[in-house]
Design a protein around this motif. Structure first.
Motif, mmCIF file in Angstrom:
data_model
loop_
_atom_site.group_PDB
_atom_site.id
_atom_site.type_symbol
_atom_site.label_atom_id
_atom_site.label_comp_id
_atom_site.label_asym_id
_atom_site.label_seq_id
_atom_site.Cartn_x
_atom_site.Cartn_y
_atom_site.Cartn_z
ATOM 1 N N GLU A 21 48.280 27.663 42.032
ATOM 2 C CA GLU A 21 46.686 27.790 41.468
ATOM 3 C C GLU A 21 45.525 28.319 43.006
ATOM 4 O O GLU A 21 46.373 28.076 44.009
ATOM 5 C CB GLU A 21 46.190 26.454 41.063
ATOM 6 C CG GLU A 21 47.069 25.396 40.882
ATOM 7 C CD GLU A 21 47.137 25.637 39.197
ATOM 8 O OE1 GLU A 21 46.124 26.623 38.811
ATOM 9 O OE2 GLU A 21 47.638 24.955 38.507
ATOM 10 N N GLY A 22 44.547 28.923 42.305
ATOM 11 C CA GLY A 22 43.818 29.116 43.299
ATOM 12 C C GLY A 22 44.254 31.101 43.689
ATOM 13 O O GLY A 22 43.313 31.763 44.177
ATOM 14 N N ILE A 23 45.169 30.931 42.946
ATOM 15 C CA ILE A 23 45.824 32.563 43.197
ATOM 16 C C ILE A 23 45.726 33.112 41.615
ATOM 17 O O ILE A 23 46.095 33.070 40.991
ATOM 18 C CB ILE A 23 47.248 33.260 43.451
ATOM 19 C CG1 ILE A 23 46.983 32.483 44.770
ATOM 20 C CG2 ILE A 23 47.377 34.664 43.324
ATOM 21 C CD1 ILE A 23 48.515 32.883 45.070
ATOM 22 N N SER A 24 44.369 34.743 41.291
ATOM 23 C CA SER A 24 44.275 34.586 40.044
ATOM 24 C C SER A 24 44.272 36.272 39.894
ATOM 25 O O SER A 24 44.219 36.554 41.041
ATOM 26 C CB SER A 24 42.714 34.131 39.555
ATOM 27 O OG SER A 24 42.349 34.144 40.440
ATOM 28 N N PHE A 25 44.462 37.384 38.620
ATOM 29 C CA PHE A 25 44.453 38.713 39.016
ATOM 30 C C PHE A 25 43.269 38.564 38.089
ATOM 31 O O PHE A 25 43.322 37.778 37.078
ATOM 32 C CB PHE A 25 45.133 38.660 38.512
ATOM 33 C CG PHE A 25 46.730 38.463 39.655
ATOM 34 C CD1 PHE A 25 46.740 39.267 40.774
ATOM 35 C CD2 PHE A 25 47.424 37.464 39.812
ATOM 36 C CE1 PHE A 25 47.156 39.202 41.692
ATOM 37 C CE2 PHE A 25 48.689 36.946 41.147
ATOM 38 C CZ PHE A 25 48.577 37.871 41.710
ATOM 39 N N ALA A 26 43.070 39.708 38.145
ATOM 40 C CA ALA A 26 42.236 40.354 37.102
ATOM 41 C C ALA A 26 42.622 41.326 35.946
ATOM 42 O O ALA A 26 43.899 41.573 36.420
ATOM 43 C CB ALA A 26 40.940 42.063 37.747
ATOM 44 N N PRO A 27 42.357 41.475 34.392
ATOM 45 C CA PRO A 27 43.153 42.170 33.241
ATOM 46 C C PRO A 27 43.932 43.415 34.629
ATOM 47 O O PRO A 27 43.488 43.987 34.687
ATOM 48 C CB PRO A 27 42.661 42.001 33.000
ATOM 49 C CG PRO A 27 41.662 40.955 32.935
ATOM 50 C CD PRO A 27 41.182 41.055 34.126
#
Length: 301
Positions: free
Chosen positions: A193-199
């Motif tokens: 959690e807290g690690i996200s990516f743009a499309p």
């Protein structure tokens, strides 16, 4: 792959989630969704020609699972779902095994996801279809079960009237970094959690993501511990391209773990699953964002 206990669908007029029980350890391999579509629901066996069908229009969702060996017998895969459908007021239209269904003509006269998402043995499969009428229109379920050796394969197609909310699967609650090590010990895996990516992107912000320190601490506690980082995508684009993208996401997290926390390269592996294991619906921006993630899997040796 993700593990599932039940397939939840909001049936019209019921006001709550109705669950079709899945076998323990079922691993989802595919998910397809089409709004305002027609599904050809088989209503009888094939007899020298494709089986008779009823066209039912609505939100059509088809999902497939792999059940690791030793999977239950085909009758055991179907029976709990049949009981759940009857309890919910569905009428069973067709319930047959391979030869009684019509064998080759039946198998190739129905809608089946392609391998490796779904495997069908022409001599070892069962099919069940059911229908339930409601004020918004009919709902329907088609269930196909087969085996490859001791491994089970299951495909479930549901049709619900247009406008019925999609609630399967649900997004898991966010996990605090402090809970990550406990989850790895208890369950063997955890979403970072807290690690996200743009499309379409696999770039991490330069600011150190909080879960990485927890991962490094977990590895430092025992020299035998290893990690497999698995990247995931939303269901946009071709599978092959998404598997490559998801692997790059896992590699980005691995590189940062090695660079910022001094973890030995041999202790962390990066892989990609593409969109094969969603944890949320791909029908909303929020669900797609939740599916663009990296998970950590605990390993030893």
């Amino acid at each position: 792959m993700i593990r599932a206990a039940a397939l939840a669908v909001l049936w019209p007029g019921m006001g709550l989630a109705f669950e079709l029980p899945l076998p323990e350890g079922a691993q989802r391999t595919a998910e397809r969704r089409a709004e305002a579509a027609d599904h050809a629901l088989p209503t009888g066996p094939a007899q020298g020609a494709p089986p008779p069908v009823e066209a039912i229009e609505g939100l059509v969702e088809t999902r497939a699972w792999r059940i690791p060996a030793p999977a239950p017998p085909l009758a055991g895969l179907i029976a709990p779902m049949r009981a759940a459908l009857r309890a919910a007021g569905f009428e069973i239209l067709l319930d047959c095994a391979a030869r009684a269904c019509g064998g080759y003509e039946f198998r190739y006269g129905i809608e089946v996801l392609p391998p490796p998402e779904m495997h069908v043995d022409l001599g070892a499969f069962r099919y069940l279809s059911a229908r339930r009428d409601g004020p918004e229109g009919p709902s329907a379920v088609g269930i196909l079960a087969s085996r490859a050796g001791e491994t089970g394969h299951l495909q479930v197609t549901t049709v619900t009237p247009a406008g019925t909310p999609d609630i399967a699967p649900q997004v898991a609650p966010r996990m605090a970094p402090a809970d990550l090590a406990a989850a790895l010990d208890r369950e063997g895996h955890a979403v970072l959690e807290g690690i996200s990516f743009a499309p379409g992107a696999a770039v991490l912000e330069e600011t150190a993501p909080a879960p990485l320190a927890a991962l490094a601490d977990w590895l430092a506690e025992a020299p035998s511990r290893r990690l497999v980082l698995v990247g995931h995508t939303d269901m946009t684009g071709a599978l092959e391209a998404n598997i490559a993208l998801s692997r790059r996401r896992a590699e980005a997290v691995r590189d940062r773990l090695l660079r910022d926390h001094g973890v030995a390269a041999a202790r962390v592996e990066a892989r990609g699953a593409g969109w094969l294991a969603p944890r949320a619906t791909n029908a909303t921006p929020e669900g797609r964002a939740a599916n663009r993630r990296v998970e950590a899997l605990a390993a030893e040796g």
